[in-house]
Structure formats: structure tokens, C-alpha cells
Design an enzyme around this catalytic site. Structure first.
Site, PDB file in Angstrom:
ATOM      1  CG  HIS A  63     -31.565 -18.304 -39.802  1.00  0.00           C
ATOM      2  ND1 HIS A  63     -30.271 -18.322 -39.544  1.00  0.00           N
ATOM      3  CD2 HIS A  63     -31.900 -19.654 -40.282  1.00  0.00           C
ATOM      4  CE1 HIS A  63     -29.701 -19.398 -40.125  1.00  0.00           C
ATOM      5  NE2 HIS A  63     -30.504 -20.175 -40.603  1.00  0.00           N
ATOM      6  CG  ASP A  67     -28.391 -25.189 -39.015  1.00  0.00           C
ATOM      7  OD1 ASP A  67     -29.548 -24.909 -39.193  1.00  0.00           O
ATOM      8  OD2 ASP A  67     -27.366 -25.040 -39.928  1.00  0.00           O
ATOM      9  CG  ASP A 213     -27.750 -20.390 -42.712  1.00  0.00           C
ATOM     10  OD1 ASP A 213     -26.554 -20.062 -42.275  1.00  0.00           O
ATOM     11  OD2 ASP A 213     -28.417 -21.303 -42.600  1.00  0.00           O
TER      12      ASP A 213
END
Length: 306
Positions: A63, A67, A213
């Protein structure tokens, strides 16, 4: 035994910290390298682990949070400076491809290799890579922005030849490939020699799921059921469940629940919040209560999947 190995280059969340770098992993499958996410510091960690730029042909981006991508322009520029040849395919969402292409067109105008962009559509389930021994497929994750997970599946292996029986039946070399693939052997006289007399079963194929995530969601369990080793984010301890929900992340307890319900053999947890400055043992302690075969990710860790 063929190599199928996970290399952890970064397992922190949000920003680099004194303990961890942001997300990055490299799968080494039979000496082909596949990078998953590319946070800051990825190229330095790549070199510290003794990995070779020339073997990196595919990069998978889960995504478009910094980070997970801020290390990518630097990595690609360094690869060009090292004279890497051929093609590097980057699998990511369309906005990421547009932004990265603009960046690379400006800062890396004389690249020594071609960059190919394979666009992932949000929410899709698709095989996005395949070779003779491996497939990589996508499945949706549930974060604050579109996010995808990746499953690396080793294809079924060939059966093992029984040398004594091959010699006994005088099987010619030209027939051995088909026998290893499971075929019976028909003698020149027309007799059928059953394959199970000539071979023993193949080694089991293994698989690896990367759950970047994501909030806890039973749909993730459905998509990774049957995978052997699971990496699942565990940003927070369950005492911070409300924070995890608010920020689109999971707790270590939820990660363990996903691995247990999916029937995994092993769980790796990572993407740790920087608040755990004294270590991630509390996250591990609660995870093993639900799923005992849990280990903590850490920079420099190598895990053999075979």
C-alpha cells in the site's frame, strides 16, 4: 532441498526508530529475490544481509503509506548505479506507479534496467507472478487506504525416483522426466509399470502469506487458510485495541487468532509500534497464548520455509 527463505529487512511501523526500520522483506526462492514493501533504509539492510541486486527482479508494494514505499526510489537508483541489467517489475496500485514513474524519470533518466509497472486493483484476488516453481497472488487487506496482501505458493514438486527400481526395469533417461511427474512407464513390450513402484512421494510444497497493515477481519482468515507460514502485522498489544481499530491496525492477539483460525503452522509478527522501546516481549507473550508457534520479526532474521 530448494531454497525458500524469508529475509526480514525492516519490521517497525510508521517511522524508523532506535529499534527498527520500516517494513521490508525479501523472499529468496531458489536464488531469485522478491522484495515485499520497501521502507526507508531498505537498500542498506539489503546489503548488510548479503543479498544481490542482480537477483532482484520483482518488488511488491502492499500500500501507499510512506513507511512501505519511501525506500523505493533510492533502492532503484542504487541498482542503476550498480549496473543492474534486465527488467525489474514493480507490483503496486496505479497512484504509486504514476508517482514513482515521475520520480524515476527525473532522478534516474539513464537507468541501466527497464522498470515495468504491474498495476494491482484494490480488492482484487489475482495471480500476479508465476514461474516454473512459484506463484504469487494478491488478496485484500483492510486498512485506512487500499492495501493488499501477498501469498507465495511453491508449486507441487516432482516425485523422487527409486534408483533401484529404475535400474531393475531399465528405464531410459528419456523417460525419467515423465516418471518424476507421475506417469507410469510402458515397456517396449507394452507392460505397464505403475509409477508408485518407480518413485516415492514428493517433498511437500510450502506457502507464505504476507499480511501487511490491516485491521482484524475474518475475510483475511478465509483468504489465507491453508498457508503454512503467515506474517501478520501486530502493531499493538491488546490493551491498545481501541487505538488499533482507530488506526486500521491489529493487535498481537488478533494476529495470533488469524493464524490459528487459518490453520497455519507458524506465525511471524511484526510492524511494531515504536512505543515498545524496551522490546516486543509483551506482544509475543499474548500471541503465544493463542498460537504457540509465534516468533517475533527482527532485522537480519532469516527464516527457512522448507
Amino acid at each position: 532441498m530448494a531454497k525458500f527463505q524469508v529475509n526480514i529487512l525492516g519490521c517497525g511501523s510508521a517511522t524508523p526508530s532506535a529499534r527498527h526500520q520500516p517494513s521490508c522483506q525479501v523472499i529468496d526462492f531458489r536464488d531469485k529475490l522478491f522484495m515485499i514493501d520497501c521502507g526507508e533504509g531498505a537498500q542498506s539492510a539489503f546489503r548488510r544481509m548479503g543479498l544481490k541486486f542482480s537477483r532482484l527482479g520483482h518488488i511488491f508494494i502492499s500500500h501507499l503509506h510512506g513507511d512501505h514505499v519511501f525506500g523505493l526510489p533510492g533502492l532503484l537508483s542504487t541498482m542503476s548505479l550498480h549496473g543492474v541489467q534486465g527488467t525489474v517489475t514493480i507490483h503496486l496500485f496505479s497512484d504509486g506507479a504514476r508517482l514513482l514513474k515521475s520520480w524515476m524519470d527525473y532522478f534516474n533518466r539513464q537507468s541501466t534496467f527497464e522498470i515495468v509497472y504491474d498495476i494491482i486493483e484494490p480488492g482484487e484476488r489475482r495471480v500476479i507472478y508465476e514461474d516454473a516453481g512459484l506463484t504469487v497472488e494478491t488478496f485484500p487487506l483492510y486498512h485506512r487506504i487500499p492495501c493488499t496482501g501477498f501469498i507465495f505458493r511453491e508449486k507441487p514438486k516432482l516425485r523422487h525416483l527409486r534408483g533401484d527400481m529404475i535400474k531393475f526395469y531399465n528405464i531410459p533417461v528419456s523417460a525419467l522426466k515423465a516418471v518424476k511427474e507421475g506417469a507410469d512407464y510402458i515397456t517396449p513390450e507394452g507392460a505397464v509399470i505403475a509409477n508408485d513402484r518407480l518413485t516415492t512421494p514428493p517433498d511437500p510444497s510450502v506457502s507464505y502469506a504476507y499480511c501487511s497493515d490491516t485491521m482484524y477481519d475474518p475475510r483475511v482468515v478465509r483468504d489465507i487458510t491453508g498457508v503454512d507460514t503467515v506474517y501478520h502485522e501486530a502493531t499493538y498489544h491488546s490493551s491498545l485495541l481501541s487505538t488499533a481499530v482507530e488506526r486500521g491496525h491489529s493487535t498481537s492477539l488478533q494476529a495470533a487468532t488469524v493464524a490459528r483460525d487459518a490453520g497455519a503452522s507458524r506465525l511471524i509478527i511484526g510492524h511494531f509500534s515504536k512505543r515498545y522501546l524496551q522490546g516486543e516481549q509483551p506482544l509475543l507473550d499474548e500471541a503465544v497464548e493463542v498460537f504457540p508457534s509465534t516468533i517475533l520479526a527482527n532485522e537480519g532474521l532469516r527464516i527457512d520455509l522448507e
